[in-house]
Design an enzyme around this catalytic site. Sequence first.
Site, short mmCIF file in Angstrom:
data_model
loop_
_atom_site.label_atom_id
_atom_site.label_comp_id
_atom_site.label_asym_id
_atom_site.label_seq_id
_atom_site.Cartn_x
_atom_site.Cartn_y
_atom_site.Cartn_z
N LYS A 1 0.82 -1.22 0.00
CA LYS A 1 0.00 0.00 0.00
C LYS A 1 0.86 1.28 0.00
O LYS A 1 2.07 1.23 0.26
CB LYS A 1 -0.92 -0.02 1.22
CG LYS A 1 -1.98 -1.13 1.18
CD LYS A 1 -2.93 -1.02 2.37
CE LYS A 1 -4.01 -2.07 2.35
NZ LYS A 1 -4.96 -1.89 3.48
N TYR B 1 -12.62 -1.93 -3.38
CA TYR B 1 -13.07 -1.97 -2.00
C TYR B 1 -14.60 -1.84 -1.89
O TYR B 1 -15.10 -1.46 -0.82
CB TYR B 1 -12.38 -0.89 -1.18
CG TYR B 1 -10.97 -1.27 -0.74
CD1 TYR B 1 -10.76 -2.36 0.11
CD2 TYR B 1 -9.86 -0.54 -1.15
CE1 TYR B 1 -9.48 -2.71 0.52
CE2 TYR B 1 -8.58 -0.88 -0.73
CZ TYR B 1 -8.40 -1.96 0.10
OH TYR B 1 -7.14 -2.30 0.53
N ASN C 1 -1.94 0.53 6.77
CA ASN C 1 -1.39 -0.71 7.33
C ASN C 1 -0.57 -1.53 6.33
O ASN C 1 -0.49 -2.75 6.43
CB ASN C 1 -2.51 -1.54 7.99
CG ASN C 1 -3.58 -1.95 7.00
OD1 ASN C 1 -3.52 -1.60 5.83
ND2 ASN C 1 -4.54 -2.71 7.47
N HIS D 1 -2.24 -5.31 1.72
CA HIS D 1 -3.54 -5.97 1.58
C HIS D 1 -3.29 -7.41 1.16
O HIS D 1 -2.36 -7.68 0.39
CB HIS D 1 -4.38 -5.30 0.48
CG HIS D 1 -5.51 -6.18 0.01
ND1 HIS D 1 -6.70 -6.25 0.68
CD2 HIS D 1 -5.60 -7.08 -1.01
CE1 HIS D 1 -7.49 -7.15 0.07
NE2 HIS D 1 -6.83 -7.65 -0.96
N GLU E 1 -9.71 -10.85 -7.23
CA GLU E 1 -8.77 -9.73 -7.10
C GLU E 1 -7.59 -9.89 -8.06
O GLU E 1 -7.12 -8.90 -8.63
CB GLU E 1 -8.30 -9.62 -5.65
CG GLU E 1 -9.43 -9.16 -4.73
CD GLU E 1 -9.11 -9.19 -3.24
OE1 GLU E 1 -9.98 -8.83 -2.44
OE2 GLU E 1 -7.96 -9.56 -2.87
P1 ATP Z 1 -7.10 -6.03 3.70
O1 ATP Z 1 -8.50 -6.31 3.18
O2 ATP Z 1 -6.56 -4.70 3.26
O3 ATP Z 1 -6.14 -7.14 3.51
P2 ATP Z 1 -8.07 -6.72 6.27
O4 ATP Z 1 -8.82 -7.83 5.59
O5 ATP Z 1 -7.16 -7.04 7.40
O6 ATP Z 1 -7.20 -5.89 5.26
P3 ATP Z 1 -10.57 -5.26 6.24
O7 ATP Z 1 -11.47 -5.35 7.41
O8 ATP Z 1 -10.90 -6.05 5.00
O9 ATP Z 1 -9.09 -5.61 6.76
O10 ATP Z 1 -10.42 -3.73 5.88
C1 ATP Z 1 -9.84 -3.36 4.64
C2 ATP Z 1 -8.91 -2.20 4.85
O11 ATP Z 1 -9.66 -1.08 5.26
C3 ATP Z 1 -7.88 -2.40 5.95
O12 ATP Z 1 -6.72 -3.08 5.53
C4 ATP Z 1 -7.56 -0.97 6.34
O13 ATP Z 1 -6.62 -0.38 5.44
C5 ATP Z 1 -8.90 -0.28 6.15
N1 ATP Z 1 -9.60 -0.20 7.44
C6 ATP Z 1 -10.20 -1.21 8.11
N2 ATP Z 1 -10.73 -0.79 9.27
C7 ATP Z 1 -10.47 0.55 9.34
C8 ATP Z 1 -10.75 1.56 10.29
N3 ATP Z 1 -11.42 1.32 11.40
N4 ATP Z 1 -10.32 2.83 10.01
C9 ATP Z 1 -9.64 3.10 8.88
N5 ATP Z 1 -9.34 2.18 7.92
C10 ATP Z 1 -9.75 0.92 8.16
MG MG Z 2 -10.04 -7.58 3.84
#
Ligand code: ATP
Ligand code: MG
Length: 137
Positions: free
Chosen positions: A9, A49, A112, A115, A126
């Site tokens: 990212k 997303y 973070n 992804h 994806e």
């Molecule tokens: P990813 O899908 O990116 O691998 P993940 O599956 O661990 O991560 P998801 O719950 O799918 O997490 O959320 C997708 C992305 O949205 C997260 O990786 C993060 O960048 C963002 N995100 C999730 N929760 C929050 C939050 N509370 N505030 C801001 N951004 C968030």
């Molecule tokens: Mg996810």
Amino acid sequence: IERTFSIIKPDATKRNLTGKINAKFEEAGLRIVAQKRIQMTLEQAGQFYAVHKERPFYGELCEFMVSEPVVVQVLEGEGAILKNREVMGATNPADAEDGTIRKEFALSVGENSVHGSDAPETAAEEIAFFFSGLEIV
Ligand code: ATP
Ligand code: MG
């Protein structure tokens, strides 16, 4: 052998962490079988997303994903989807295990660093969203 989709990212590409993150994948036995650096468009980020459309952070997340180039990749290995999620660590770096990418590099729950697909169906979708079959070797 399984494949998963990964994104390095903007917070990570900006800090020149692509190589360090790729080393984590390779040390875990994941092979990078496709990789390209792209500038995502807001439309692509919104589509990618779309499952999070109703979440309060959706707008912020999409803006973040287009704020710098990202590296999109396909990782291959035994149990690649789960293995990749282990290497990434918890979504929130505060909850991530020692040695994981998010523990070492992530700045916040939003920024973070990586992804990774969460299931075989999303991995296939994806991968197809960003790569043609010929690009994966
Ligand atoms: P990813 O899908 O990116 O691998 P993940 O599956 O661990 O991560 P998801 O719950 O799918 O997490 O959320 C997708 C992305 O949205 C997260 O990786 C993060 O960048 C963002 N995100 C999730 N929760 C929050 C939050 N509370 N505030 C801001 N951004 C968030
Ligand atoms: Mg996810």
